[in-house]
Design an enzyme around this catalytic site. Sequence first.
Site, PDB file in Angstrom:
ATOM      1  CB  SER A 160      -0.776   0.108   1.275  1.00 28.41           C
ATOM      2  OG  SER A 160      -1.548  -1.533   1.352  1.00 28.41           O
ATOM      3  CG  ASP A 205       2.222  -9.644   7.588  1.00 29.15           C
ATOM      4  OD1 ASP A 205       1.677 -10.583   8.386  1.00 29.15           O
ATOM      5  OD2 ASP A 205       2.138  -8.973   6.929  1.00 29.15           O
ATOM      6  CD  GLN A 340      -2.256 -15.761  13.586  1.00 27.22           C
ATOM      7  OE1 GLN A 340      -1.267 -15.169  13.274  1.00 27.22           O
ATOM      8  NE2 GLN A 340      -2.969 -16.085  13.112  1.00 27.22           N
ATOM      9  NE  ARG A 341      -6.483  -9.329   8.613  1.00 28.50           N
ATOM     10  CZ  ARG A 341      -5.941  -9.748   7.315  1.00 28.50           C
ATOM     11  NH1 ARG A 341      -4.707 -10.660   6.443  1.00 28.50           N
ATOM     12  NH2 ARG A 341      -7.065  -9.396   6.127  1.00 28.50           N
TER      13      ARG A 341
END
Length: 420
Positions: A160, A205, A340-341
Amino acid sequence: MKIAILTSGGDSAGMNAVVRAVVKAAILKGCEAWIVREGYEGLVRGNAEAESSPTYAPPSATHHSDFPLAATNIINNLRFGDGELLKDGTGDYASGRTLKGRYIVRVGWDDVRGWFTEGGTLIGTARSKEFRTQEGRLAAAYNMVKEGIDALVVCGGDGSLTGADVFRSEWPQLVAELRAKGKISEAQAQTHSHLKIVGLVGSIDNDMSMTDLTIGAPTALHRICEAIDNINSTAFSHSRAFVIEVMGRHCGWLALLAGVAGGADFLFIPEQPPKSQPWEDEMCAAIHRHRELGKRKTLVIVAEGAHDIDLKPIKAEYVKDILAERLGLDTRVTTLGHTQRGGRPCAMDRILPTLQGFKAVDAILEANPETPSYMIGIQENKITMVPLMEAVAMTKEVSTAIEKKDFEKAMRLRDPEFRE
Ligand code: F6P
């Protein structure tokens, strides 16, 4: 000045806190704050002609140059003017119900109240294919000029942020093309001859170079630790082995730190694959030793991007089969996936984006055609501003080193003080 903020790529906890901080900092500095829904996709779609955002009197400005003192104004200066999004009383704009056909929207102080506690990104995100094309970026430039947006803050991962820099370097060409096609006036072309862009790294990440932490990574790590704690108790009860797959794309940060925090017996990360081949022997020897020492449970963590020294992917199911067949361990696989997100950001993912969001607005106000696009990071506990493309290039170097099987270099790029 009109400053717009968008979130792009995979969502991460803390993105709402970024939006909130940028909106509030922009207003405090006397600018107009705008949001772009659905990431770059929203820029490409823009606002339906009849539905362009209404203009209204900007709120009175206060100027605060000091940081992080400025952040306290968020707490002290409640109600700074009504939010456009809340005007219809629903406050539910994430569904797009109140904003049908409008992707670039003026927002007020109240619109983002309390957002720092919310998970994901309320303004939506996307991995836009259109924006990767020149045609898509031309439409995006047109929509921005049409709404009079002068500056863009992008919160997303390395892809991005690379897109942001491409957009900025192409901008004069895009504006010239829009002018040549008669889509914008000469006055608009003059006013929008330069685009100011600042990047904030939102990614679970923690894979971006030149910053110690990305927004969302601490929360994801926290989620993984909680999951490991839960698994540990059931593993202990049955004396089982568990193979846990965690996210992180090409980066082993989440897996490594989860291994440290959760007490793993063996770990697979992309940057440092097991040295010996076949690695199965090395893993089994380590786990056998731990069992001999009296451990009732076994925990193996596999990063989603893990591979052996020949770059052959290492998959959780295969690791499970090895543990079962060679060591006779009753083994289960748990893939944590998107748990997890999602969910509420931890304290760090509220504080970091708040401080960085303020810094991003400062960076926008200081930017000029000669300065590079900046990325806001954190290094040794200080909020930093680094050239965006340098950070992206250095991040790419890690992947290149891995592709070339130069794992030592990959580790050194991730951690310059790394020693065997
Ligand atoms: O980059 C964030 C991330 O969660 C990675 O860890 C993972 O590889 C990827 O996004 C998953 O993407 P998606 O949600 O599109 O499946």
